[in-house]
Design an enzyme around this catalytic site. Structure first.
Site, short mmCIF file in Angstrom:
data_model
loop_
_atom_site.label_atom_id
_atom_site.label_comp_id
_atom_site.label_asym_id
_atom_site.label_seq_id
_atom_site.Cartn_x
_atom_site.Cartn_y
_atom_site.Cartn_z
N THR A 90 0.65 -1.34 -0.06
CA THR A 90 0.03 -0.18 0.04
C THR A 90 0.88 1.25 0.02
OG1 THR A 90 -2.05 -1.13 1.07
CG2 THR A 90 -1.55 1.07 1.13
N ASP A 222 -10.04 -3.20 0.34
CA ASP A 222 -8.75 -3.97 0.84
C ASP A 222 -8.87 -4.64 2.14
OD1 ASP A 222 -5.71 -4.06 0.57
OD2 ASP A 222 -6.00 -3.43 2.53
N HIS A 226 -8.55 -8.70 2.20
CA HIS A 226 -7.58 -9.28 3.12
C HIS A 226 -8.07 -10.36 4.13
CE1 HIS A 226 -3.72 -7.56 2.74
NE2 HIS A 226 -4.25 -6.17 2.79
N ASP A 267 -4.02 0.60 -5.57
CA ASP A 267 -2.47 0.56 -5.22
C ASP A 267 -1.98 -0.90 -5.63
OD1 ASP A 267 -4.13 -0.48 -3.38
OD2 ASP A 267 -2.95 0.17 -1.58
N HIS A 373 -1.49 -9.23 -0.63
CA HIS A 373 -0.77 -8.60 -1.63
C HIS A 373 0.60 -8.27 -1.47
CE1 HIS A 373 -1.36 -4.62 0.23
NE2 HIS A 373 -2.35 -5.26 0.73
ZN ZN Z 1 -3.23 -1.07 -0.32
#
Ligand code: ZN
Length: 448
Positions: A90, A222, A226, A267, A373
């Site tokens: 990020t 995000d 996650h 991102d 990620h």
């Molecule tokens: Zn991120």
């Protein structure tokens, strides 16, 4: 997301937004509002450039039937699946998006960092000490220097007094530095509606104090990715909610008669992970040989004094589902490994079609399926969102994948800023989709 929590005083200062405490509900999938950003006559209001990040938004979320607003903006504007920079994390990527430099060069090389120049200190996502950010100038500072007012409704680094040094009574004071004219300390509790209202309120001002460049940031896609993984219906609910927020922004801009060039990005993407696909570092390298700095899709390690050879012997051999390098020997395409803030060794887990792997200090004790990620920035799972729409853009253009270092040069074009020297990206990818070439202004004392 894990930025610092918004203090109450800053919440009070958050314009006239009403505070809602309703439980979040899945917004109905409605027909997109007409894209009035292109239809409104701009005789009274100059177009504003709005950079929007929906953290962790995979471009293929647009194909799941829950994004009428974003899909409409993509269909009537410009879209692409964008390649993030390595590491696909990020903070490094948000700083790349606003500086046009890869993380190795802009200095925000990870979400967690150390620097030999600051022994004993650690950078985390709550750190706003300018020291960690000062290497590369963000676009809002360039814009402010050019006389364009800027406002940030959240963006990593936007609450930092950029270019400042710590004053004697740090953290309460810095010496010098530039912030956006309007900015807010990050707070996850500030909901989508308040974020959109915040920038709309700034745009209600008379022309002389109205921002010409804004950022807006949404974290929920995000967070859900996650927690549940990219394919889970609850992640799609978060996607639908972010889409509704974009729809509301477009509608409010139309009501205001404010033309806008929207640049909507993420991102990085999100890969499905599962604790049963974990590489435990303690089975590979001894804790008496190396200190682990970061773990996850990639891990970084620093050998303990005199143990470099032992760490190299343990790591630099083939491992199932993981490859390790010395920092200076990473494949060139990562454009990563030269910065002193990067630890001596880096190991990267596979993000293969069979499922992504993760690196942990020790084996997990319970089973979870989730998302992550930070993998190879060229992995399809890591692709990032790019949608641009507004009076500067042609309609219905799909671009081939480009690198996210190209976004800052595009923003410079939209704002009429000098092209910038020594950047890692360029505006080449957008030559065919911008209606007119940039009308550049000159910067006072410009480094460009
Ligand atoms: Zn991120």
């Amino acid at each position: 997301m894990m930025f610092r929590v918004l203090p109450f005083a800053a919440l009070v200062a958050l314009s006239a937004c009403a505070f809602r405490h309703d439980p979040p509900a899945l917004p109905p999938v409605t027909r997109p509002a007409p894209v009035t950003t292109t239809a409104v006559p701009s005789t009274e209001r100059a177009p504003v450039t709005i950079l929007i990040s929906i953290d962790g938004f995979r471009p293929d979320y647009l194909d799941r039937g829950v994004t009428p607003q974003l899909s409409h903006l993509a269909a009537t504007g410009v879209s692409a699946a964008m390649r993030p920079s390595f590491p696909s994390k990020t903070f490094p990527n948000h700083w790349t998006l606003v500086t046009g430099l890869v993380p190795d060069r802009h200095g925000v090389t990870a979400n967690n960092m150390e620097d030999a120049a600051r022994p004993g200190e650690k950078f985390t996502m709550a750190t706003d000490d300018p020291f960690w950010w000062n290497t590369a100038e963000p676009i809002w500072v360039t814009a402010e220097r050019a006389g364009i007012r800027t406002g940030t409704m959240f963006w990593p680094g936007s609450s930092v007094a950029w270019g400042a040094t710590r004053a004697k009574d740090w953290p309460h004071e810095t010496t010098g530095g530039t912030r956006p004219h309007d900015w807010q300390q990050y707070g996850e509790a500030v909901d989508d509606r308040q974020r959109v209202d915040g920038i709309i309120d700034w745009l209600r001002r008379p022309a002389v104090t109205r921002p010409g460049f804004l950022t807006l940031y949404f974290d929920e896609v995000d967070t859900a990715g996650h927690q549940f993984g990219p394919a889970d219906p609850r992640t799609l609910q978060a996607v639908a909610k972010a889409d509704a927020a974009i729809g509301r922004l477009v509608a409010e801009l139309a009501t205001l008669g404010q033309p806008a060039n929207l640049v909507i990005v993420s991102d990085h993407g999100m890969a499905p992970t599962d604790s049963r696909r974990t590489i435990a570092l303690d089975t590979i390298v001894s804790a008496t040989d190396a200190r682990i700095v970061d773990t996850g899709p990639y891990a970084t390690l620093e050998p303990l004094p005199g143990r470099d050879a032992a760490v190299a012997a343990a790591l630099l051999r083939p491992h199932p589902h993981m490859q390790c390098w010395r920092k200076g020997q990473l494949p060139a395409r990562f454009r990563y490994g030269g910065n002193p803030r990067i630890p001596a060794f880096l190991c990267l887990a596979d993000d293969s079609p069979g499922g992504a792997w993760e690196i942990a200090s020790t084996a997990p004790t319970k089973q979870v399926s989730d998302g992550a990620h930070g993998f190879d920035n060229d992995a399809p799972d890591m692709r990032a969102l790019f949608v641009a729409n507004g009076p500067a853009f042609r309609a219905g253009k799909r671009l081939a994948t480009f690198d996210n270092v190209d976004v800052a040069p595009l923003l410079r074009d939209l704002l009429g800023l000098p092209a910038g020297r020594g950047l890692d990206g360029s505006d080449r990818a957008f030559h065919g989709v911008l209606i007119a070439g940039p009308q550049r202004r000159t910067l006072p004392n410009a480094a460009g």
